[in-house]
Design a protein around this motif. Structure first.
Motif, PDB file in Angstrom:
ATOM      1  N   LYS A 233      -1.782   1.934  -1.486  1.00 43.53           N
ATOM      2  CA  LYS A 233      -2.684   1.410  -2.518  1.00 43.53           C
ATOM      3  C   LYS A 233      -4.029   0.969  -1.959  1.00 43.53           C
ATOM      4  O   LYS A 233      -5.065   1.102  -2.604  1.00 43.53           O
ATOM      5  CB  LYS A 233      -2.014   0.247  -3.248  1.00 43.53           C
ATOM      6  CG  LYS A 233      -0.860   0.680  -4.146  1.00 43.53           C
ATOM      7  CD  LYS A 233      -0.288  -0.488  -4.926  1.00 43.53           C
ATOM      8  CE  LYS A 233       0.848  -0.027  -5.835  1.00 43.53           C
ATOM      9  NZ  LYS A 233       1.419  -1.160  -6.601  1.00 43.53           N
ATOM     10  N   SER A 234      -4.044   0.451  -0.724  1.00 43.45           N
ATOM     11  CA  SER A 234      -5.265  -0.173  -0.195  1.00 43.45           C
ATOM     12  C   SER A 234      -6.395   0.825   0.020  1.00 43.45           C
ATOM     13  O   SER A 234      -7.567   0.451  -0.018  1.00 43.45           O
ATOM     14  CB  SER A 234      -4.963  -0.908   1.113  1.00 43.45           C
ATOM     15  OG  SER A 234      -4.537   0.001   2.114  1.00 43.45           O
ATOM     16  N   GLN A 235      -6.079   2.096   0.253  1.00 42.13           N
ATOM     17  CA  GLN A 235      -7.123   3.087   0.509  1.00 42.13           C
ATOM     18  C   GLN A 235      -7.134   4.232  -0.493  1.00 42.13           C
ATOM     19  O   GLN A 235      -7.823   5.233  -0.279  1.00 42.13           O
ATOM     20  CB  GLN A 235      -6.986   3.647   1.934  1.00 42.13           C
ATOM     21  CG  GLN A 235      -7.397   2.651   3.019  1.00 42.13           C
ATOM     22  CD  GLN A 235      -7.498   3.299   4.386  1.00 42.13           C
ATOM     23  OE1 GLN A 235      -6.478   3.625   4.986  1.00 42.13           O
ATOM     24  NE2 GLN A 235      -8.712   3.486   4.883  1.00 42.13           N
ATOM     25  N   PHE A 236      -6.423   4.061  -1.593  1.00 35.77           N
ATOM     26  CA  PHE A 236      -6.390   5.128  -2.585  1.00 35.77           C
ATOM     27  C   PHE A 236      -7.766   5.354  -3.222  1.00 35.77           C
ATOM     28  O   PHE A 236      -8.213   6.499  -3.373  1.00 35.77           O
ATOM     29  CB  PHE A 236      -5.363   4.808  -3.669  1.00 35.77           C
ATOM     30  CG  PHE A 236      -5.329   5.819  -4.780  1.00 35.77           C
ATOM     31  CD1 PHE A 236      -4.910   7.118  -4.541  1.00 35.77           C
ATOM     32  CD2 PHE A 236      -5.747   5.482  -6.058  1.00 35.77           C
ATOM     33  CE1 PHE A 236      -4.889   8.065  -5.555  1.00 35.77           C
ATOM     34  CE2 PHE A 236      -5.732   6.414  -7.077  1.00 35.77           C
ATOM     35  CZ  PHE A 236      -5.298   7.711  -6.828  1.00 35.77           C
ATOM     36  N   ASP A 237      -8.452   4.280  -3.585  1.00 34.13           N
ATOM     37  CA  ASP A 237      -9.778   4.423  -4.195  1.00 34.13           C
ATOM     38  C   ASP A 237     -10.748   5.119  -3.246  1.00 34.13           C
ATOM     39  O   ASP A 237     -11.596   5.914  -3.675  1.00 34.13           O
ATOM     40  CB  ASP A 237     -10.332   3.050  -4.596  1.00 34.13           C
ATOM     41  CG  ASP A 237      -9.583   2.452  -5.782  1.00 34.13           C
ATOM     42  OD1 ASP A 237      -8.891   3.210  -6.496  1.00 34.13           O
ATOM     43  OD2 ASP A 237      -9.666   1.225  -5.976  1.00 34.13           O
ATOM     44  N   GLN A 238     -10.643   4.806  -1.960  1.00 31.34           N
ATOM     45  CA  GLN A 238     -11.490   5.466  -0.961  1.00 31.34           C
ATOM     46  C   GLN A 238     -11.191   6.960  -0.906  1.00 31.34           C
ATOM     47  O   GLN A 238     -12.106   7.786  -0.781  1.00 31.34           O
ATOM     48  CB  GLN A 238     -11.279   4.826   0.414  1.00 31.34           C
ATOM     49  CG  GLN A 238     -12.183   5.379   1.508  1.00 31.34           C
ATOM     50  CD  GLN A 238     -11.937   4.729   2.861  1.00 31.34           C
ATOM     51  OE1 GLN A 238     -11.216   3.727   2.959  1.00 31.34           O
ATOM     52  NE2 GLN A 238     -12.524   5.286   3.902  1.00 31.34           N
ATOM     53  N   ALA A 239      -9.916   7.310  -1.007  1.00 26.34           N
ATOM     54  CA  ALA A 239      -9.529   8.720  -0.980  1.00 26.34           C
ATOM     55  C   ALA A 239     -10.084   9.464  -2.190  1.00 26.34           C
ATOM     56  O   ALA A 239     -10.594  10.589  -2.070  1.00 26.34           O
ATOM     57  CB  ALA A 239      -8.009   8.840  -0.937  1.00 26.34           C
TER      58      ALA A 239
END
Length: 376
Positions: A233-239
């Motif tokens: 979840k912590s880097q999904f938006d970045q992906a």
């Protein structure tokens, strides 16, 4: 038979300490449908969501959980009170439900219930999935009637007295992985593979190092593979932001925050898996016969268990691994280029499948628990 018919499972903190236990619970419920299953996990974090979403457990109960660190940290002082609180809560829960046995799948949250069970003369079974036992397992083994391990060599880490309690069961894998279906996985992903599918997984919490490696090489990866990427979840938006820079050029990149029930089928649809080296995950890949490229967690803050797991699979020619300073874009590309060869992948598939025994460890462990609760 005792009046209160229930069994307590305990473990948590990461999916690796939960999913194997759920696999055993699934098998146990088939053998003993009359016995209620209760899970004691951490009151904070992902434990409650993963357990309740699985449908494998009748009741989840959360307790305070503190981390057991082998190094100095001010957090040790705070967590000491959490551990004490967890112990008191565990005593209360065990007195309330009076389980016939406590089964631990490890993780820091499992220690208070195991020690509380010993105090209350409730049998304890504990399972260690890694090549070498972690601190939680070492503590729990003092309370355990039986110590279950995945590897024959793991016995050597225990003293002669505890070795008499050790049973080599293999690593439990959820039953659903044995019936995983690639076609269903492709339907879920909504993809028709024109290139090999590279499944990137960093564990249930994601893995920043793996994620950054993918982001840095996204153009190259999309040129050669369809990338299915569980980011956490912590880097999904970045992906998602990375993909949106050029959606057409990066059409082969498919980020997901987390896979739940779809994971077995998604794994079955993959041609190669790039991941950390948690033991539970490795054995799920072995059951589904997936070639592996491993980047184990290592360095400060880890006891090296993932490195040991990766070394074992690499020694069996079932995986490539990059450890520590070996991790680089160039080294990863070289390995993945080699894995583009279909015959190479088939060799790795054959070798990884050889590691899986004819028996199902989750079922064998469930049978041991059945004998305990039935008094056989």
């Amino acid at each position: 038979m005792k009046k209160n018919k229930c069994i307590v499972f305990t473990g948590g903190g990461t999916g690796g300490h939960i999913y194997p236990g759920l696999g055993i619970a699934d098998e146990f419920r088939l053998l003993c449908p009359d016995i209620k299953t209760i899970w004691i996990g951490a009151s904070s974090g992902m434990d409650k969501k993963l357990v309740e979403k699985s449908g494998s457990i009748d009741l989840f109960k959360g307790i305070p959980s503190g981390k057991l660190r082998r190094y100095f940290s001010l957090k040790n002082f705070v967590d000491l009170f959490k551990i004490i609180g967890g112990y008191i809560c565990a005593i209360y829960l065990l007195l309330k439900y009076k389980p016939l046995v406590v089964f631990s799948k490890g993780g820091f949250v499992s220690v208070p219930p195991c020690l509380a069970a010993k105090l209350l003369n409730i049998p304890v079974y504990t399972h260690e999935c890694d090549y070498s036992p972690g601190l939680a397992t070492r503590i729990n083994s003092r309370a355990a009637k039986k110590i279950l391990v995945s590897f024959e060599k793991t016995k050597d880490f225990f003293d002669s007295k505890k070795q008499q309690k050790v049973i080599v069961t293999g690593n439990p894998v959820r039953p659903i992985f044995y019936t995983a279906n690639a076609t269903r996985g492709l339907e879920f992903l909504q993809v028709k593979p024109t290139k090999p599918i590279l499944l990137v997984l960093g564990g249930s919490l994601g893995a920043r190092q793996l994620n950054e490696l993918v982001f840095e090489n996204l153009d190259w990866l999309c040129e050669h593979f369809i990338i299915v990427h569980q980011t956490g979840k912590s880097q999904f938006d970045q992906a998602v932001a990375q993909k949106n820079v050029n959606p057409k050029r990066l059409a082969s990149y498919m980020p997901y925050a987390f896979f739940y029930a779809e994971m077995p089928d998604v794994m079955a649809s993959a041609d190669i898996v790039l991941s950390r080296a948690g033991s539970n995950f490795l054995w799920e890949c072995a059951v589904t016969g997936k070639p592996l490229v491993l980047i184990p967690l290592c360095g400060a803050g880890t006891r090296g268990d993932q490195v040991e797991n990766a070394e074992y699979f690499t020694s069996k020619k079932a995986a490539f691994s990059l450890v520590g300073k070996e991790v680089s874009s160039d080294n990863l590309k070289n390995i993945l280029l080699e894995m583009l060869n279909v015959n190479k992948r088939k060799t790795f598939e054959y070798n990884v499948k050889k590691l899986v025994t004819n028996t199902k460890p989750a079922l064998e462990i469930a049978k041991l628990l059945e004998k305990e609760v039935r008094g056989l």
